[in-house]
Every structure is written in C-alpha cells, then in structure tokens.
Design a protein around this motif. Structure first.
Motif, PDB file in Angstrom:
ATOM      1  N   THR A   1       0.840  -1.199   0.000  1.00  0.00           N
ATOM      2  CA  THR A   1       0.000   0.000   0.000  1.00  0.00           C
ATOM      3  C   THR A   1       0.876   1.252   0.000  1.00  0.00           C
ATOM      4  OG1 THR A   1      -0.165  -0.210   2.401  1.00  0.00           O
ATOM      5  CG2 THR A   1      -1.985  -1.057   1.110  1.00  0.00           C
TER       6      THR A   1
ATOM      7  N   HIS B   1      -8.311   3.992  13.858  1.00  0.00           N
ATOM      8  CA  HIS B   1      -7.687   3.614  12.592  1.00  0.00           C
ATOM      9  C   HIS B   1      -6.739   4.717  12.128  1.00  0.00           C
ATOM     10  CE1 HIS B   1      -9.683  -0.130  11.398  1.00  0.00           C
ATOM     11  NE2 HIS B   1     -10.749   0.333  12.020  1.00  0.00           N
TER      12      HIS B   1
ATOM     13  N   THR C   1      -4.216   1.847   8.021  1.00  0.00           N
ATOM     14  CA  THR C   1      -5.244   0.812   8.117  1.00  0.00           C
ATOM     15  C   THR C   1      -6.430   1.131   7.207  1.00  0.00           C
ATOM     16  OG1 THR C   1      -6.346   1.837  10.042  1.00  0.00           O
ATOM     17  CG2 THR C   1      -4.593   0.252  10.493  1.00  0.00           C
ATOM     18  N   VAL C   2      -6.757   2.418   7.076  1.00  0.00           N
ATOM     19  CA  VAL C   2      -7.857   2.800   6.187  1.00  0.00           C
ATOM     20  C   VAL C   2      -7.438   2.659   4.729  1.00  0.00           C
ATOM     21  CG1 VAL C   2      -9.515   4.604   5.580  1.00  0.00           C
ATOM     22  CG2 VAL C   2      -8.727   4.407   7.940  1.00  0.00           C
TER      23      VAL C   2
ATOM     24  N   PHE D   1      -5.434   0.594   3.382  1.00  0.00           N
ATOM     25  CA  PHE D   1      -5.327  -0.764   2.878  1.00  0.00           C
ATOM     26  C   PHE D   1      -6.613  -1.213   2.194  1.00  0.00           C
ATOM     27  CE2 PHE D   1      -5.942  -5.319   3.123  1.00  0.00           C
ATOM     28  CZ  PHE D   1      -4.845  -5.744   2.386  1.00  0.00           C
ATOM     29  N   ASN D   2      -7.752  -1.116   2.871  1.00  0.00           N
ATOM     30  CA  ASN D   2      -8.988  -1.594   2.248  1.00  0.00           C
ATOM     31  C   ASN D   2      -9.496  -0.667   1.153  1.00  0.00           C
ATOM     32  OD1 ASN D   2      -9.436  -4.124   3.227  1.00  0.00           O
ATOM     33  ND2 ASN D   2     -10.734  -3.494   4.929  1.00  0.00           N
TER      34      ASN D   2
ATOM     35  N   GLN E   1     -15.716   2.593   2.806  1.00  0.00           N
ATOM     36  CA  GLN E   1     -14.516   2.017   2.214  1.00  0.00           C
ATOM     37  C   GLN E   1     -14.752   1.371   0.856  1.00  0.00           C
ATOM     38  OE1 GLN E   1     -11.789   3.209   3.580  1.00  0.00           O
ATOM     39  NE2 GLN E   1     -10.892   1.355   4.444  1.00  0.00           N
TER      40      GLN E   1
ATOM     41  N   THR F   1     -11.959  -3.812  11.455  1.00  0.00           N
ATOM     42  CA  THR F   1     -11.119  -4.119  10.287  1.00  0.00           C
ATOM     43  C   THR F   1     -11.386  -3.157   9.134  1.00  0.00           C
ATOM     44  OG1 THR F   1     -12.715  -5.729   9.420  1.00  0.00           O
ATOM     45  CG2 THR F   1     -11.001  -6.558  10.888  1.00  0.00           C
ATOM     46  N   MET F   2     -12.059  -2.075   9.401  1.00  0.00           N
ATOM     47  CA  MET F   2     -12.329  -1.045   8.394  1.00  0.00           C
ATOM     48  C   MET F   2     -12.899  -1.657   7.114  1.00  0.00           C
ATOM     49  SD  MET F   2     -12.105   2.085   9.024  1.00  0.00           S
ATOM     50  CE  MET F   2     -12.763   3.497   8.167  1.00  0.00           C
TER      51      MET F   2
ATOM     52  N   SER G   1     -12.334  -8.203   5.596  1.00  0.00           N
ATOM     53  CA  SER G   1     -11.172  -9.045   5.913  1.00  0.00           C
ATOM     54  C   SER G   1     -11.272 -10.356   5.127  1.00  0.00           C
ATOM     55  CB  SER G   1     -11.088  -9.335   7.408  1.00  0.00           C
ATOM     56  OG  SER G   1     -12.248 -10.026   7.851  1.00  0.00           O
TER      57      SER G   1
ATOM     58  N   GLN H   1      -5.383  -4.068   7.847  1.00  0.00           N
ATOM     59  CA  GLN H   1      -6.559  -3.230   8.064  1.00  0.00           C
ATOM     60  C   GLN H   1      -7.083  -3.300   9.497  1.00  0.00           C
ATOM     61  OE1 GLN H   1      -6.508  -6.404   7.009  1.00  0.00           O
ATOM     62  NE2 GLN H   1      -8.284  -6.729   5.677  1.00  0.00           N
TER      63      GLN H   1
END
Length: 553
Positions: free
Chosen positions: A19, A220, A224-225, A227-228, A258, A353-354, A357, A404
């Motif tokens: 990322t 987050h 982490t944000v 990534f998704n 997301q 996990t925003m 997963s 995430q």
C-alpha cells in the motif's frame, strides 16, 4: 496458516499487495490531478468534477484549521447522510491532519453526547436536518463549533428525479454563536497549511459496541484505512477510473465508506450518491449514469427486484453486486443472476477491520458464505477458551491478522487488550464471531460470541438499548434480544419486568423509546414477564431468552 483457499485465488493476483506510504487524502489529490474534469460525485442530476471537489476540500480544510483551530490529531465529528458534502467533509478533515469521527445520522442528542464526550471533539460538521440534535451539545460539552450544511447547496442542476423534501430544503439554520454555514466556510477560501499526516497518523474512528457499556471508538490510522480503500477494488477489479458505483449504503458506516466512497476515490471512479433509499431513483440513476458496481444489503435488493417498474431500467451495465452483514436469500440471489448475469458477491468485515477481511473470489463464489481471507490477511478459527486452532469444519471464534486491523479502542486499554491475542507469533484481533472453515478454506458464520442484533444491516447492541430502557419509570428489569422479522431479518425485542403498580403498555414503551434512541434500535416487540432467568450471582441469562425466542420460529 491454512492455505487451502489459495487454490481459488484470483488468477494473476498476488497473495499480498503493497500500500502507498501516504495519507488517505493523497488519493483524492492524485485523482484530481489525473482526472480533473471527470465526475467524482453524482448527486441526483448534479455532477461534480474531481477538480471542483478537491477545491472545496482544500477550502474547508483551511477553514477548519484557521477558523476552528483544528490541529493535527484532533477529532472532528461528521454527522450527515450520503451527499457530496459528506465526501468533501471527510477528505477535508483528513487534509487538515485531523481524524474523522463518523456517526450514524439517526442518533439522537443523548446518544451523540457520548460520542462528543468520548472523542473530545471540539468541532462537528453536520447537515441541517440533523443539527437540532447536535445543537444542545454546542458549548455545553467540548463541542465549540459546528459547520452546518444544506444538501440543497449540492443540487446545482434541475432534475425530475424524486428528491426528498429534506434534500431540497434551502439552508434555514438561525445564526448563533459557534454555528457556521457550510457555504460561508467554503466561501472564505482559506488555504490550508502544509499537509503533515502520514501513514501512522490518526485517520478515522468509527464507533462500535460490545456486550457491555457504551459504544467504543475503533482507532484507525491512514495506513489501516488505506489498505482496504486499495485492496477492495484490487480484489474485485479491474481498478480503472471508468467504474461508476451506486452509493446507497450509508457512508458513515465502514462498508459504504470504504468499499464504495474511498475505493472509488482511490481509482478515480465516480460515486453516484443517494442520501436515502428509493428503489425507483436507484433504477433511474443506474440507467442514466451507467452504474457498473453496487454494494448493498439484502433488504435493498429484495425491494429493488420486487419493483413492478423494474423493466423500465437498464441494469445490464452492472458488473459487480456485492455486500455483507446479512445473508442474501437464495431465491433473491437467483433472480439477480437471471436478470443481470451477476452472482451476489459476499464478504465479511467489521468496524475494527475497516470493512473487509474476507471476500469470496469472483471465479468461485459461494452463497451465504463469508468468503476467504483476502489480500495480506491471515485468519484462523480458534477455540475461544483454549486459544488453540480448531480442526477444519469445527466451530470456533474467527480471528483476524492483517494490515486493516485497528490499533485499539479509544481510551480503553482494557478492552483493547481483551480484543487481541497472540498465535504463532502474530497479533490477532478476536472478532467475537463464531464460524467454521470448510475443506476449501472458505469461512462460514454460525453465531455470535458477542451479543448483537443485525436489523437490516444496522448493528444493534442489546446492552446499549438496555441502558436506555432502564430510564423508563415502568421498567424494573429488561433484557434485549433478537426477534425474527420478515423484512429486516432481525429486529429488537425487549423482555421486561414491570415495576409494581406500573400501568405502561408495550406500545407506551415503544413510543417512549422512539424519543430516546435511533429508530433502528427501538424495540419493535415488547414482552412482559414476571421474572428474568438469572445465574446464581444474579446475572441475566440473555442466552436462555434468546434460545426461547429462536425456538418460537
């Protein structure tokens, strides 16, 4: 780590991706540079380009910094329905180096008070139909300023589409200390300072809840944000700027935020936004703007496909229909397949996990299945007592390790510690959901280790509703459980022991609850009992009541 699911991995896609080492805001900046004249947001028949959206983001970010005193790491409440203003506010908060605290626009004042107090937010951005619920908190809490927007300010072109009155309504909030009209904030055209936020800075804090206590903030970072926002379109593919997504899931929630909004901004696609579900307008927008992807909850698809006007709409351009949160009925999934040739793509994720997963691979989709651990994710099924992996096919708690996964619960180190465990040298998030893995490595949901009611995709936490219900003078004891609902899937049921001499009816209590909590949390069913089942130490046996309710089905 079980790798059976690798046999069904999308062809040509690596098992892990890298990322960007930037803030999430940079995704918008890059798309505005690459595609300045391309539609970023469609709102009914108003089309806003990436250049226009980015200009407004910079102006609002400058106002937040220079007039509202927002600094790096500050929390800013964002309370509005799907709209161009939501997207602009979201990215403006990030551009100001602050953290977005998205809240459900259905929440009432008493509920919002917790979010303000817990996050310490000094500034909020809200739409005008929501502002009356925010206003009592202004200057009575940490909240010092509220930027108030009217959706009508984004209706720049005439339309014959059915636009709700609350969207058409012009700005009509009386002037008051601390209240700033959205248009005034943008018109100031302040230039924001240097963008300082990086991958490890605070980015977004959606709230979730557990079996006890008040909702908790899931911390987050931009990493982490990010990534998704990148991984979801990469998995579902192809990542091209020509994608057009219908945004009918609420963008305050991690799935809509997301899988739709942030994913499309990352790829330079267009987001067609609806602030409130309307099956006819949805059909018209899909046809008119050639929507290619639609993320939804099953109740929306059930309603959409039952529309007698369905034949008037051209939905042949849709290449992806996805969702999660509840299983899609098999008959509805089949009708969707017959009409569009698209199989419903199911996934699984949480606020922690925003969003996703686990997702089904497009070439091997299983219905009513969570999918497989996707890019960069290691997921196990673990005995929640022994913390040892269970054999394939046996039920255990779903654990998740991936980029995430959130950093922890805001100001709650004890809950954070309880939410994580180590296995094979890795730190896993304990989802609280029970499930199993089949022989091909696909995950299936079976039950909840934590208590939670899923009403049309809205997560209702019984303990939170119970706390509110105890404020009613007729309620001596209360236990909230899930009851079956033909349309919502599940709905909220309150099992109540009345105080001696209380004359309140079930309808009285329901009406009272409607004034105290968001509509999706309000008990739709009230049952009065003489006593609640309890343990020897006096703890209410909610599982007994839930099992009794399930037996009635």
């Amino acid at each position: 780590m079980n790798t059976a699911h690798y046999a069904h991995w999308p062809v040509g896609l690596p098992h892990a991706i890298t990322t960007p080492e930037t803030s999430l805001y940079v995704n918008l900046q890059v798309s505005a540079l690459r595609y300045p004249d391309k539609p970023a947001v469609v709102f009914y028949d108003t089309v806003l380009s990436y250049a226009r959206v980015h200009e407004d983001v910079l102006a609002l970010a400058g106002y937040l910094q220079k007039e509202c005193g927002v600094k790096r790491g500050d929390r800013v409440l964002l309370d509005m329905q799907n709209s161009p203003q939501f997207l602009i506010a979201f990215y403006a908060i990030l551009r100001a180096d602050a953290m977005v605290v998205p809240v459900n626009p259905m929440l009432l004042t008493e509920e919002l008070a917790h979010y303000v107090a817990d996050s310490g937010a000094k500034v909020a951005i809200a739409s005008q139909e929501i502002f009356p619920r925010v206003a009592p908190l202004l200057r009575e809490t940490s909240l010092q300023k509220v930027v108030v927007a009217a959706y009508a300010d984004s209706l720049l072109e005439p339309t014959e589409l059915n636009v709700p009155d609350f969207v058409r309504a012009p700005y009509a909030v009386p002037a008051a200390p601390g209240v700033v009209p959205w248009r005034e904030a943008l018109a100031a055209r302040h230039t924001p300072g240097e963008h300082l936020a990086g991958p490890e800075d605070l980015a977004c804090m959606p709230y979730t809840s557990g079996t006890t206590g008040k909702p908790k903030g899931c911390v987050h970072t931009h990493r982490t944000v990010m990534f998704n926002a990148m991984a979801t379109p990469t998995w579902c593919g192809p990542v091209v700027p020509d994608n057009v997504a219908l945004a009918v899931l609420p963008t305050f929630h991690v799935t809509g935020m997301q899988s739709v909004m942030n994913a499309l901004v990352y790829s330079g696609g267009s987001v067609v936004m609806l602030p409130r579900w309307d099956r006819d307008v949805a059909g018209q927008l899909i046809t008119r703007y050639k929507v290619t992807s639609w993320t939804l909850i099953p109740t929306m698809m059930i309603d959409f496909l039952s529309n007698p006007r369905l034949g008037e709409y051209d939905i042949s351009g849709i290449k992806l229909v996805a969702g999660g949160g509840a299983a899609m009925p098999a008959a509805v999934a089949q009708k969707l397949l017959d009409l569009t040739g698209q199989q419903y793509l199911e996934g699984y994720g949480l606020s922690e996990t925003m969003a996703a997963s686990h997702i089904n691979p497009r070439q091997r989709m299983k219905q009513q299945c969570l999918g497989i651990p996707y890019l960069n994710v290691d997921s196990r099924v673990v005995d929640p007592i022994t913390f040892k992996e269970v054999p394939q096919g046996e039920v255990g708690e779903i654990w998740i390790h991936g980029p995430q996964v959130f950093k922890g619960y805001w100001n709650d180190p004890r809950k954070t510690e309880e939410a994580f465990a180590e296995l094979d040298g890795k730190r896993f998030f304990r989802s609280g959901d029970l499930g199993y893995m089949d022989e091909e490595g696909f995950f299936f949901f079976t039950d909840r280790l934590k208590r939670m009611i899923n009403a049309s995709g809205f997560k209702v936490w019984p303990a939170e509703v119970e706390l509110a219900m105890y404020q009613h003078p007729a309620v001596q004891e209360c236990c909230v459980i899930a009851a079956k609902d033909a349309y919502r899937g599940e709905t909220v049921k309150a099992v109540i022991v009345k105080r001696a001499g209380a004359a309140a009816t079930g309808e009285d209590i329901i009406q009272w609850a409607q004034e105290k909590m968001a509509a999706y949390k309000v008990p739709r069913v009230v049952e009065f009992v003489d006593t609640l089942p309890k343990t020897a130490t006096g703890k209410v046996l909610w599982k007994v009541l839930q099992d009794q309710e399930l037996a009635k089905r």
